[in-house]
Motif scaffolding. Structure first.
Motif, PDB file in Angstrom:
ATOM      1  N   ASN A  54      39.449  34.908  44.789  1.00  0.00           N
ATOM      2  CA  ASN A  54      39.761  36.217  45.348  1.00  0.00           C
ATOM      3  C   ASN A  54      40.296  36.080  46.746  1.00  0.00           C
ATOM      4  O   ASN A  54      39.800  35.249  47.496  1.00  0.00           O
ATOM      5  CB  ASN A  54      38.459  37.031  45.470  1.00  0.00           C
ATOM      6  N   ARG A 201      35.363  41.494  41.570  1.00  0.00           N
ATOM      7  CA  ARG A 201      36.570  40.842  42.080  1.00  0.00           C
ATOM      8  C   ARG A 201      37.465  41.881  42.763  1.00  0.00           C
ATOM      9  O   ARG A 201      37.214  43.083  42.666  1.00  0.00           O
ATOM     10  CB  ARG A 201      37.353  40.223  40.918  1.00  0.00           C
ATOM     11  N   THR A 202      38.546  41.403  43.389  1.00  0.00           N
ATOM     12  CA  THR A 202      39.531  42.321  43.972  1.00  0.00           C
ATOM     13  C   THR A 202      40.018  43.260  42.872  1.00  0.00           C
ATOM     14  O   THR A 202      40.355  42.812  41.775  1.00  0.00           O
ATOM     15  CB  THR A 202      40.722  41.524  44.552  1.00  0.00           C
TER      16      THR A 202
END
Ligand code: FES
Length: 340
Positions: A54, A201-202
């Motif tokens: 990430n 996560r992003t």
């Protein structure tokens, strides 16, 4: 200004370091007494190779192909002796934390509140001696006083504050449950962590959260973070339980729906005798809209049969989600994985 770099070690331990603007990750780690693998520190040997899961970064251009090939760079492999972060990042470090002369963080915690949800679950809050830094979705090990044993629980609260909460399944005769039955506020416990690779996560596409029972906990932490940053991607949650009384924290989900216009949730109950309007398992309440032709990141936290059932469901539907991250929980231990 600094960037926060999460180092996820092979043994599940996560440590955070600050990286100054323009600073290389390896230098930042050594400055903070974490000896990441290295040999040459010149981009020649490849010993420091990690995977950036990430975040944005500059790979540097002072390394040789033998140390990092083009294909590896495409797969977000990085050389920490060359990599300069341009945002907060998460790095998977392919060695155990002990090999880097580091380990889990330790916290002293006092119980501040216990809320019992009949025979379904307990919400337990602690005040910690320092604010834990973790990725929303991660878990800690909590010592059960007097037993010499620990139990693993995901944070249901947001990172970066001394107050931490957990949602604990009621297990008759369970070790932690037995202690909590008699625990008084201000009782002390030791907590170690954070741990685990099940974390948010992003966000680059719609999210589908699938929670089984107290597997709701990590999603509460993720939703705190998503609400704080006013996330614009669509977020759907299906929360499935076995019995009607197992549906807990629904008010908290309603509060998130009020704060986050793009968030919606449905609940379902597996018990054939339920009077709940949605009977059945989470797979029976997933629709095409939520799956978005596979352009979706799916996060699942629930018991092992639920993980298997969801995998089979995707197969049957011919859908491969762009990201699939899961945490299987049994009373202990927690098992995480991803099929992204
Ligand atoms: Fe040798 Fe980074 S330590 S390439």
């Amino acid at each position: 200004m600094t960037y926060s770099i999460a180092l996820n070690f092979e043994d599940g331990v996560t440590r955070f370091i600050d990286c100054k603007v323009g600073e290389k990750v390896l230098d930042a780690a050594f400055r903070q007494r974490i000896n990441l693998p290295m040999d040459c520190s010149d981009g020649v040997c490849g010993t420091c190779k990690c995977r950036c899961e990430n975040g944005a970064y500059d790979l540097g251009d002072d390394y040789i192909e033998d140390a990092l090939s083009e294909d590896e760079a495409q797969e977000r492999q990085v050389l920490t002796c060359q990599m300069v972060p341009q945002s907060d990042c998460v790095l998977a470090v392919p060695v155990p934390s002990s090999a880097c002369k580091t380990g889990t963080g330790h916290f002293a915690a006092s119980v501040t509140r216990i809320t019992r949800h009949a025979d379904a679950a307990l919400e337990v809050s602690f005040e910690l001696d320092q604010a834990p830094v973790f990725l929303p979705g991660q878990y800690v090990n909590i010592d059960v006083p007097g037993s010499g044993q620990t139990r693993s629980y995901s944070f249901s609260s947001r990172p970066g504050q001394k107050h931490a909460s957990f949602l604990i399944k009621h297990v008759p005769g369970g070790l932690m449950n037995g202690w909590l039955e008699c625990a008084q506020e201000t009782e002390k416990v030791d907590i170690t962590g954070p741990l685990g690779s099940f974390y948010l996560r992003t966000v680059t596409r719609p999210l589908l959260f699938l929670a089984g029972g107290t597997g709701l906990a990590p999603f509460l932490s993720m939703l705190e973070v998503l609400a704080e940053r006013d996330e614009k991607q669509k977020i759907s949650l299906i929360y499935g339980v076995t019995r009607d009384q197992d549906l807990v924290m629904v008010e908290a989900l309603e509060a998130f729906a009020a704060r986050l216009p793009n968030f919606s949730f449905v609940t379902c109950v597996a018990d054939p005798q339920t009077r709940h309007p949605r009977q059945g398992y989470v797979t029976q309440h997933m629709d095409a809209d939520m799956l978005n032709d596979g352009s979706v990141d799916v996060y699942l936290c629930g018991p092992p049969p639920m993980v298997d059932a969801v995998r089979q469901y995707f197969k049957d539907q011919g859908v491969t989600p762009a990201g699939f991250y899961y945490e299987k929980f049994t009373p202990n231990p927690i098992v995480t994985g991803d099929a992204a």
